[in-house]
Design a protein around this motif. Structure first.
Motif, short mmCIF file in Angstrom:
data_model
loop_
_atom_site.label_atom_id
_atom_site.label_comp_id
_atom_site.label_asym_id
_atom_site.label_seq_id
_atom_site.Cartn_x
_atom_site.Cartn_y
_atom_site.Cartn_z
N THR A 114 -25.85 -25.84 -115.62
CA THR A 114 -26.66 -24.89 -114.86
C THR A 114 -27.42 -25.60 -113.74
O THR A 114 -27.51 -25.11 -112.61
CB THR A 114 -27.65 -24.17 -115.79
N ALA A 115 -27.94 -26.78 -114.05
CA ALA A 115 -28.70 -27.53 -113.03
C ALA A 115 -27.81 -27.96 -111.88
O ALA A 115 -28.19 -27.87 -110.71
CB ALA A 115 -29.36 -28.76 -113.68
N GLU A 116 -26.59 -28.42 -112.20
CA GLU A 116 -25.66 -28.82 -111.14
C GLU A 116 -25.29 -27.64 -110.25
O GLU A 116 -25.24 -27.77 -109.03
CB GLU A 116 -24.38 -29.38 -111.77
N GLN A 117 -25.00 -26.51 -110.89
CA GLN A 117 -24.60 -25.34 -110.11
C GLN A 117 -25.72 -24.92 -109.16
O GLN A 117 -25.47 -24.57 -108.00
CB GLN A 117 -24.22 -24.18 -111.05
N HIS A 118 -26.94 -24.96 -109.63
CA HIS A 118 -28.08 -24.60 -108.79
C HIS A 118 -28.22 -25.60 -107.63
O HIS A 118 -28.49 -25.21 -106.49
CB HIS A 118 -29.37 -24.59 -109.62
N GLN A 119 -28.00 -26.87 -107.93
CA GLN A 119 -28.10 -27.89 -106.88
C GLN A 119 -27.03 -27.66 -105.81
O GLN A 119 -27.32 -27.68 -104.61
CB GLN A 119 -27.94 -29.28 -107.49
N LEU B 277 -25.15 -24.93 -105.12
CA LEU B 277 -25.11 -23.64 -104.45
C LEU B 277 -26.42 -23.28 -103.76
O LEU B 277 -26.41 -22.57 -102.76
CB LEU B 277 -24.75 -22.54 -105.46
N VAL B 278 -27.53 -23.78 -104.29
CA VAL B 278 -28.83 -23.37 -103.76
C VAL B 278 -29.55 -24.52 -103.05
O VAL B 278 -29.83 -24.46 -101.86
CB VAL B 278 -29.72 -22.78 -104.89
N GLU B 279 -29.84 -25.59 -103.82
CA GLU B 279 -30.67 -26.65 -103.27
C GLU B 279 -30.05 -27.29 -102.03
O GLU B 279 -30.73 -27.53 -101.03
CB GLU B 279 -30.91 -27.73 -104.33
N ARG C 109 -30.29 -25.07 -98.71
CA ARG C 109 -31.57 -24.59 -98.19
C ARG C 109 -31.70 -25.02 -96.73
O ARG C 109 -32.24 -26.08 -96.43
CB ARG C 109 -32.71 -25.14 -99.04
N TYR D 163 -19.76 -25.04 -99.27
CA TYR D 163 -19.34 -25.13 -100.65
C TYR D 163 -18.03 -25.91 -100.70
O TYR D 163 -17.17 -25.76 -99.83
CB TYR D 163 -19.07 -23.75 -101.27
N PHE E 232 -21.30 -16.36 -103.34
CA PHE E 232 -22.55 -16.92 -103.84
C PHE E 232 -23.76 -16.50 -103.02
O PHE E 232 -24.88 -16.91 -103.33
CB PHE E 232 -22.47 -18.46 -103.85
#
Length: 860
Positions: free
Chosen positions: A456-461, A463-465, A468, A814, A858
């Protein structure tokens, strides 16, 4: 069978009679692999034990020497006789155990000095011609506490042999410590007997049948595992490596066992299936070849021998057809059972038959193994024994997964080549494999490409982090409006310098409006495409501005293009008007609706008009503000064609809002000031020209255009021109940049704040003494010139090729697999670009636009 010679004949080091035998097939394979790196400790097998209590060192030495006496393989050296490697068995060999005392004070196993000692001892190479290939080292840690290191060369030992050694050492130490005679039964055969039996067996009908099976399995082109490296691979493999230890919880192992039972598969098959999925997801390959070690001790009379028996089965798995994990497990079960039926055929015999060569690691770049933990621990009377893990810093394969069944679950490690992975990459790989395991237990009917890989942390990094990139861009901050404002506020400021001639913003505005008026008379308006075919100079810039002022979109054409390509683009883009010079007019008149000469439109003159440098006139040079079209962000700004390398060239349609985003990002990132001097070097039909023009002409800066072609293409001439004209920011193509960053620049007079590059793969870093920041950029034609940017450090600061950087403002990047799922960092995938810089699509090709300009899964 064998022959008797003196050890001196084969340099075993002692003048005693020795016996020579051929190598077993396993030894033969390892011998040749050893020749690739003869000083590497990769085939040192080292065990470490922490001994607590009154240790009898003499009894320990006697025990090891008795084991050496019992097992001929521990009295075996290796040499070359008549150009063939052979086993040379000495009648006697022994070791002495010296207790190493590091000095005053007690040491702990976690101390740095102890770690260094273990590393040095475990990596110390053997002289293969001098038996025994067994080394016993003892480090005193304090009163009645020792660290025992036992190292054997793989040519004379394997994992099974360790268990034999432990059992015999337990029995023998107990006897010698109590001064009792040892009572171990004599061995029925020796390793040399197995060697001769094996050489007879490979000629048998059973061996012929096994060889036929493996030929079928390995027919056709053998797959190579191309794991993406975290760092550049060296020309030759170093065999340096490391290991990452881990444990699987009892709950997860229970789930894996239950899954295996439902499919009639063992735990080994289930774990191997997940390892294959991991390799598939990391490489995209569906044909995978993995080495599967087997003990190869089917005969009862060799179970009690120390020696190198292990065989490496070539398991070739087919992952095609998008199988579910359960289906893949069934495939792996069938393959494994078949492989075990034919496990006696030595893999070296198979390699010779296939003429596959030994390569850097035989047939394999990856291996998998699951074995039971040592069923017997070492027991020494009055001494506590605790096993320690040892990593000798080598790797036999790019990647190997070694697992061990334990009472409370499964433990193991990934052994990885330092040529391929760094520590961080190995840790990510382990977490991805564990994520796959957990997902397979939850839903084994999921397709292997659908199983989650990322935490979950990797996916957030990912796709999101890392996306930004928000930057406000006002709706009215479009190129025509911004240029008008610059011309209105500072009409006398220099906009262009070409061949010694300066053109002010006011002059340029007048020239552009003249062209805009002529275009309107030709019926040009909103969304119309106007072709521009001009050489670099004031007329070109005025023509492009005039098209935009008319509310139309420009199509840049290079007059050096073949006529067929130009005609195709004119027709494909639906061009009604071509703006060009007199030398091109006659050639194209009649092939396009209207030909407009830039000279007749007033863009060729006006020299010396419009006021002095930054005269400060308000409203001057506007030349009819009421004539300007109202431009909106969704309007087409320009059309630029792809190279056509993958088919016919396609016209990419870019809107004003996308161009405004590029301009705003560039001005903020590179701190563009009105006093700056920038350059226009790119060819008109290269989309970099878009980037060179508008960020500067909408900021009140001055744009310098070289009049001589030699200046533009020759690094020495260009360097001198940049310095003489006190340029602050310049874009150069990648080939030019690679020459500029390694050449000498003057110690004084260099005013460059940044050198920008892109367009091709950058293959080198700037020299350490190159004082100008170099920034690399990337962007497909389907974007507004630039999608990524990243500073390039000096040579030696980081490994590998320079990066293309991170996404620019309001851009999302991505890297996705074939199913459009994000791949982990360090794993190869396809780059997808989204956000404000994305083009509208392909001009006149809605089907292709729908196919390739896909919705962002995404963004919601």
């Amino acid at each position: 069978m064998s022959k008797s010679i003196t050890a001196a004949e084969v340099s075993t080091g002692a003048e005693v009679e020795a016996y020579v035998f051929p190598l077993s097939y396993a030894q033969r394979r390892l011998w040749f692999l050893h020749q690739l790196a003869p000083h590497s400790p990769q085939y040192n097998l080292t065990g470490a034990l922490l001994l607590s209590g009154p240790l009898k060192v003499e009894a320990l030495a006697d025990s090891f020497n008795e084991i050496i006496r019992r097992h001929e393989t521990l009295r075996t050296g290796f040499a070359v006789v008549d150009d063939e490697p052979v086993q040379v068995i000495a009648p006697e060999a022994s070791i002495e155990i010296e207790v190493v005392r590091p000095g005053a004070g007690a040491l702990g196993v976690g101390d740095e000095a102890v770690g260094r000692w273990i590393a040095e001892e475990s990596r110390r190479p053997f002289a293969l011609a001098r038996p025994p290939l067994l080394r016993v080292s003892l480090l005193s840690l304090g009163a009645d506490e020792h660290l025992l290191l036992v190292t054997m060369h793989h040519l004379v030992s394997d994992a099974w042999s360790i268990g034999v050694l432990v059992r015999e050492l337990t029995a023998l130490y107990a006897a010698f410590a109590s001064s009792a005679p040892p009572h171990l039964p004599e061995l029925p055969i020796q390793y040399a007997d197995f060697t001769m039996w094996q050489r007879e067996w490979v000629e048998s009908d059973a061996a012929v049948a096994s060889l036929a099976y493996w030929r079928r399995q390995l027919s056709g082109r053998l797959p190579a595992l191309n794991l993406r490296a975290d760092r550049p691979r060296p020309d030759g493999r170093t065999f340096d490596g490391a290991r990452l230890d881990f444990e699987l919880t009892g709950e997860l192992v229970a789930g894996l066992n239950a899954l295996g039972r439902r499919e009639g598969a063992t735990l080994s098959m289930t774990l191997l299936s997940a390892f294959l999925v991991l390799l598939h997801r990391y490489t995209g390959e569906e044909d995978l070849l993995v080495g599967l070690p087997v003990a190869n001790r089917q005969r009862a009379d060799i179970e009690s021998l120390i020696g190198f028996f292990v065989n490496l089965l070539p398991l070739r798995a087919d992952l095609s057809g998008a199988p579910s994990f359960a289906e893949l497990l069934r495939r792996v079960r069938r393959l494994s059972l078949e492989a075990y039926e034919h496990q006696s055929l030595p893999v070296e015999k198979l390699i010779e038959d296939l003429h596959a060569g030994r390569g850097r690691a035989g047939l394999f770049q990856a291996a998998f193994d699951l074995h039971d933990a040592l069923t017997e621990d070492l027991h020494l009377p009055g001494v506590g024994v605790r096993r320690l893990e040892v990593d000798n810093g080598t790797a036999k394969f790019d990647l190997a997964l070694s697992l061990e069944r334990r009472a409370d679950g499964v433990g193991g490690y990934f052994e990885y080549g330092a040529d391929v992975f760094d520590r961080e990459g190995a840790e990510r790989l382990h977490s991805h494999w564990r994520t796959l395991l957990e997902a397979a237990v939850r839903d084994p009917e999921l397709g292997i490409s659908q199983l989650p890989l990322l935490t979950t942390a990797e996916q957030h990094q990912l796709l999101v982090e890392w996306n930004r990139t928000a930057l406000p861009v006002p709706a009215d901050a479009l190129v025509p409006q911004l240029f008008r404002e610059c011309a209105r506020r500072h009409p006398g400021r220099v906009a262009l310098v070409y061949g010694g001639r300066a053109v002010s913003y006011g002059e340029l505005r007048v020239m552009a409006l003249g062209i805009a008026r002529r275009l309107r008379r030709c019926g040009v308006g909103r969304e119309a495409r106007v072709a521009v075919m001009l050489q670099r100079g004031p007329g070109l810039v005025a023509a492009l501005l005039g098209v935009l002022e008319a509310g139309a979109a420009y199509l840049p054409l290079d007059e050096q293009y073949p006529a067929e390509r130009i005609e195709y683009m004119l027709g494909d883009a639906g061009v009604g008007v071509l703006v060009c010079g007199a030398e091109q007019a006659e050639r194209w008149r009649g092939k396009v609706g209207e030909v407009l000469l830039v000279e007749e439109a007033g863009a060729g003159g006006a020299e010396g008009e419009g006021g002095g440098e930054d005269s400060g006139e308000e409203g001057g040079g506007g030349g009819g503000e009421g004539e300007s079209e109202v431009i909106e962000g969704e309007q087409l700004a320009y059309v630029i064609y792809t190279s056509g390398s993958t088919g016919r060239p396609k016209g990419v349609a870019v809107q004003h809002a996308s161009l405004a985003n590029l301009v705003r990002w560039h001005q903020q990132t590179y701190e563009v000031r009105p006093t700056d001097r920038a350059t226009l070097l790119a060819g008109l039909a290269f989309d970099a020209a878009v980037w060179e023009l508008w960020p500067y002409l909408t900021a009140g800066a001055s744009l310098y255009i070289p009049a001589e072609e030699e200046t533009r293409i020759s690094p020495p001439h260009l360097r001198r021109w940049l310095v003489e004209n006190e340029i602050n920011l310049s874009f150069v193509t990648t080939p030019l940049a690679e020459q500029l960053i390694t050449s000498e620049w003057p110690a004084a007079g260099n005013t460059l704040r940044a050198l920008l590059t892109g367009g091709d793969r950058l293959t080198r870093h700037p020299a350490r003494d190159f004082a100008v920041p170099l920034v690399n950029h990337y962007g497909p034609t389907e974007c507004t010139v630039v999608a990524t940017a990243g500073p390039v450090p000096a040579a030696g600061v980081e490994e590998g090729l320079p990066s293309i950087g991170r996404p620019i403002a309001n851009t999302r990047l991505y890297i996705l697999d074939r199913g459009m799922r994000p791949v982990p960092a360090g794993v190869t995938g396809e780059l997808y670009v989204g956000g404000a810089g994305l083009a509208r699509g392909y001009l006149g090709r809605p089907a292709l636009t729908a196919e390739l300009f896909v919705p962002d899964p995404f963004s919601g």
